[in-house]
Design a protein around this motif. Sequence first.
Motif, mmCIF file in Angstrom:
data_model
loop_
_atom_site.group_PDB
_atom_site.id
_atom_site.type_symbol
_atom_site.label_atom_id
_atom_site.label_comp_id
_atom_site.label_asym_id
_atom_site.label_seq_id
_atom_site.Cartn_x
_atom_site.Cartn_y
_atom_site.Cartn_z
ATOM 1 N N SER A 243 0.818 -1.220 0.000
ATOM 2 C CA SER A 243 0.000 0.000 0.000
ATOM 3 C C SER A 243 0.851 1.269 0.000
ATOM 4 O O SER A 243 0.388 2.318 -0.447
ATOM 5 N N ILE A 244 2.097 1.191 0.492
ATOM 6 C CA ILE A 244 2.938 2.395 0.531
ATOM 7 C C ILE A 244 3.896 2.465 -0.656
ATOM 8 O O ILE A 244 4.720 3.377 -0.747
ATOM 9 N N GLY A 245 3.786 1.471 -1.540
ATOM 10 C CA GLY A 245 4.582 1.518 -2.762
ATOM 11 C C GLY A 245 6.070 1.375 -2.507
ATOM 12 O O GLY A 245 6.509 0.521 -1.741
ATOM 13 N N ARG A 246 6.863 2.252 -3.135
ATOM 14 C CA ARG A 246 8.324 2.139 -3.056
ATOM 15 C C ARG A 246 8.908 2.808 -1.819
ATOM 16 O O ARG A 246 10.127 2.757 -1.614
ATOM 17 N N HIS A 273 12.586 -6.517 1.932
ATOM 18 C CA HIS A 273 12.317 -5.101 1.654
ATOM 19 C C HIS A 273 13.362 -4.178 2.269
ATOM 20 O O HIS A 273 13.218 -2.951 2.201
ATOM 21 N N LYS A 274 14.389 -4.756 2.910
ATOM 22 C CA LYS A 274 15.520 -4.002 3.474
ATOM 23 C C LYS A 274 15.052 -2.926 4.444
ATOM 24 O O LYS A 274 15.475 -1.758 4.363
ATOM 25 N N LEU A 275 14.198 -3.328 5.373
ATOM 26 C CA LEU A 275 13.655 -2.389 6.353
ATOM 27 C C LEU A 275 14.526 -2.328 7.600
ATOM 28 O O LEU A 275 15.122 -3.329 8.012
ATOM 29 N N ASP A 276 14.596 -1.150 8.212
ATOM 30 C CA ASP A 276 15.181 -1.000 9.538
ATOM 31 C C ASP A 276 14.101 -1.288 10.570
ATOM 32 O O ASP A 276 12.914 -0.994 10.338
ATOM 33 N N VAL A 277 14.498 -1.849 11.699
ATOM 34 C CA VAL A 277 13.534 -2.248 12.728
ATOM 35 C C VAL A 277 14.006 -1.753 14.091
ATOM 36 O O VAL A 277 15.199 -1.808 14.407
ATOM 37 N N ALA A 278 13.060 -1.280 14.896
ATOM 38 C CA ALA A 278 13.351 -0.875 16.273
ATOM 39 C C ALA A 278 12.238 -1.371 17.181
ATOM 40 O O ALA A 278 11.106 -1.599 16.732
ATOM 41 N N ILE A 279 12.580 -1.533 18.449
ATOM 42 C CA ILE A 279 11.592 -1.960 19.445
ATOM 43 C C ILE A 279 11.171 -0.755 20.267
ATOM 44 O O ILE A 279 12.006 -0.087 20.905
ATOM 45 N N ALA A 280 9.890 -0.458 20.250
ATOM 46 C CA ALA A 280 9.315 0.653 21.015
ATOM 47 C C ALA A 280 7.804 0.572 20.869
ATOM 48 O O ALA A 280 7.294 -0.131 19.999
ATOM 49 N N ARG A 281 7.120 1.281 21.706
ATOM 50 C CA ARG A 281 5.671 1.379 21.531
ATOM 51 C C ARG A 281 5.371 2.690 20.811
ATOM 52 O O ARG A 281 6.144 3.653 20.889
ATOM 53 N N THR A 282 4.265 2.723 20.100
ATOM 54 C CA THR A 282 3.829 3.926 19.402
ATOM 55 C C THR A 282 2.614 4.498 20.109
ATOM 56 O O THR A 282 1.609 3.809 20.283
ATOM 57 N N ASP A 283 2.720 5.741 20.541
ATOM 58 C CA ASP A 283 1.579 6.442 21.137
ATOM 59 C C ASP A 283 0.938 7.302 20.061
ATOM 60 O O ASP A 283 1.606 8.158 19.451
ATOM 61 N N PHE A 284 -0.351 7.053 19.816
ATOM 62 C CA PHE A 284 -1.057 7.779 18.767
ATOM 63 C C PHE A 284 -1.670 9.061 19.314
ATOM 64 O O PHE A 284 -2.084 9.123 20.471
ATOM 65 N N VAL A 285 -1.738 10.056 18.446
ATOM 66 C CA VAL A 285 -2.333 11.336 18.797
ATOM 67 C C VAL A 285 -3.632 11.477 18.025
ATOM 68 O O VAL A 285 -3.632 11.478 16.790
ATOM 69 N N GLY A 286 -4.727 11.541 18.735
ATOM 70 C CA GLY A 286 -6.017 11.756 18.082
ATOM 71 C C GLY A 286 -6.737 10.497 17.666
ATOM 72 O O GLY A 286 -7.799 10.576 17.050
ATOM 73 N N CYS A 287 -6.191 9.317 17.954
ATOM 74 C CA CYS A 287 -6.902 8.087 17.650
ATOM 75 C C CYS A 287 -6.407 6.970 18.553
ATOM 76 O O CYS A 287 -5.318 7.041 19.114
ATOM 77 N N ASP A 288 -7.238 5.949 18.677
ATOM 78 C CA ASP A 288 -6.935 4.779 19.492
ATOM 79 C C ASP A 288 -6.644 3.613 18.559
ATOM 80 O O ASP A 288 -7.373 3.377 17.603
ATOM 81 N N LEU A 289 -5.571 2.855 18.835
ATOM 82 C CA LEU A 289 -5.178 1.754 17.952
ATOM 83 C C LEU A 289 -6.294 0.743 17.762
ATOM 84 O O LEU A 289 -6.431 0.138 16.709
ATOM 85 N N VAL A 324 17.513 -4.676 8.708
ATOM 86 C CA VAL A 324 18.867 -4.323 8.271
ATOM 87 C C VAL A 324 19.582 -3.636 9.429
ATOM 88 O O VAL A 324 20.636 -4.069 9.881
ATOM 89 N N ARG A 325 19.000 -2.536 9.919
ATOM 90 C CA ARG A 325 19.441 -1.951 11.196
ATOM 91 C C ARG A 325 18.466 -2.422 12.255
ATOM 92 O O ARG A 325 17.236 -2.377 12.060
#
Length: 424
Positions: A243-246, A273-289, A324-325
């Motif tokens: 969905s996010i293309g290239r 897809h050669k993605l970098d990965v990190a461990i953390a939580r994401t806090d959303f602003v204006g919406c609930d997951l 990758v990272r």
Amino acid sequence: KDCTANKGSDAGYFGEPYASGAICNSACPLMFAGGVRRVVGEWAYLGVHQITTTYIRTKLLYRTTYKVVNGKKKVISTKVVSRKNAGSYKTYEMSKAVEKRLAAYFRDMGVGEDVLTTMKNTPASDIHQLALETMLRMGLVTSMDSVDLLTAAAICKARPEPANCREIPANKDAAPAAAVAAEVKPAPATAARQEIVKRDEDMRFVVVRGSNPLCNPDCPEWISAEGTITAYTPERLRDMLDSIGRRRLPLVINSPGGDVLGALAAGRLIREHKLDVAIARTDFVGCDLTARDCAADSEARAGLTVDAEGVCNSACAIMLAGGVRRLVGPRARLSVHSLGMEKQVRTYLEDMAIGSDLFAAMQSVLYSSHRQLEPEMMLKVGLTTGPQSVDALTGATICAATPKPENCRVAPSPNAQAEAPAKL
């Protein structure tokens, strides 16, 4: 009687298997050993003991017909004319003949000799319950998974689809189905809420844009991956990447672990897809997951990453290894334990160019336990590529760097759409 198998019908019956409290003792493990994939899970019980053999004596009376040829008797026929029970007796230790047959059977099934040894050492009056780790070591189970590996609703979302999945044709037996549906009572509200919670635990992918005002209008974006890894996590991740293309956005994971096969497939997709990965939580602003206004799609939601209380346990480490990272900040928590499927996990880590020390660290911890890895240890075994935290990928100031990271994007002007027609 209304739930017996119908001959000539392939309709089947609705049901759900439960591992908790399920038992396979005595002769049952012999039948179990015949499976190709064999799973028990930590909540079911499997036990063995000495083989008990019952010998039944029978007294037979024969009638033999013969004739004399050249002075010698030649038997023409022999017929049993009576058969009487002459008693029976039991042996509580397996004979050499039985032991030999069992050893050959287990060998053919790929099960180690330790199972037979445990059976011989356990009196027939007792049951030796085998721990899951022991069964894996003996080769009696093929992985640490439970029955969900074969029967969970999510497995039919996987590709390729498992052989035991079947779609019920539409409009087949419509009248009976309608009659049954009319008799079904709605589930209680509490049950519905529990089902919603269960679905929300599955890993969900959301495109997020940094909400820190320090970065506007050029802010970093990333993919938030929150929840339990399941059999269809790889498919969901692929849908998100399509969905996010290239655009190559880093993946920020917060997960208690989950399905090992799903983690292996997702990790390979991440590396593809050669993605970098990190461990953390994401806090959303204006919406609930868990709310619909924050559903997974390619539109970026406002949010920020926090490595404090970010979690990556069990199979999550496998998914992280695909990056990758690979970053795990000092305030995030990552723990490992043995996962089973040793050959697949070892091969995967080798393909990811991660040394054998990580695999050894995982194998040193029982499935029922967890070992938290400190940042220095994660660097030493090659699971992380540096000491940085998630901020190296999503921090508000990274878009001011030169060269600019790939995940930075200037927010479109609110009047961009209005101005576009005039420019044309």
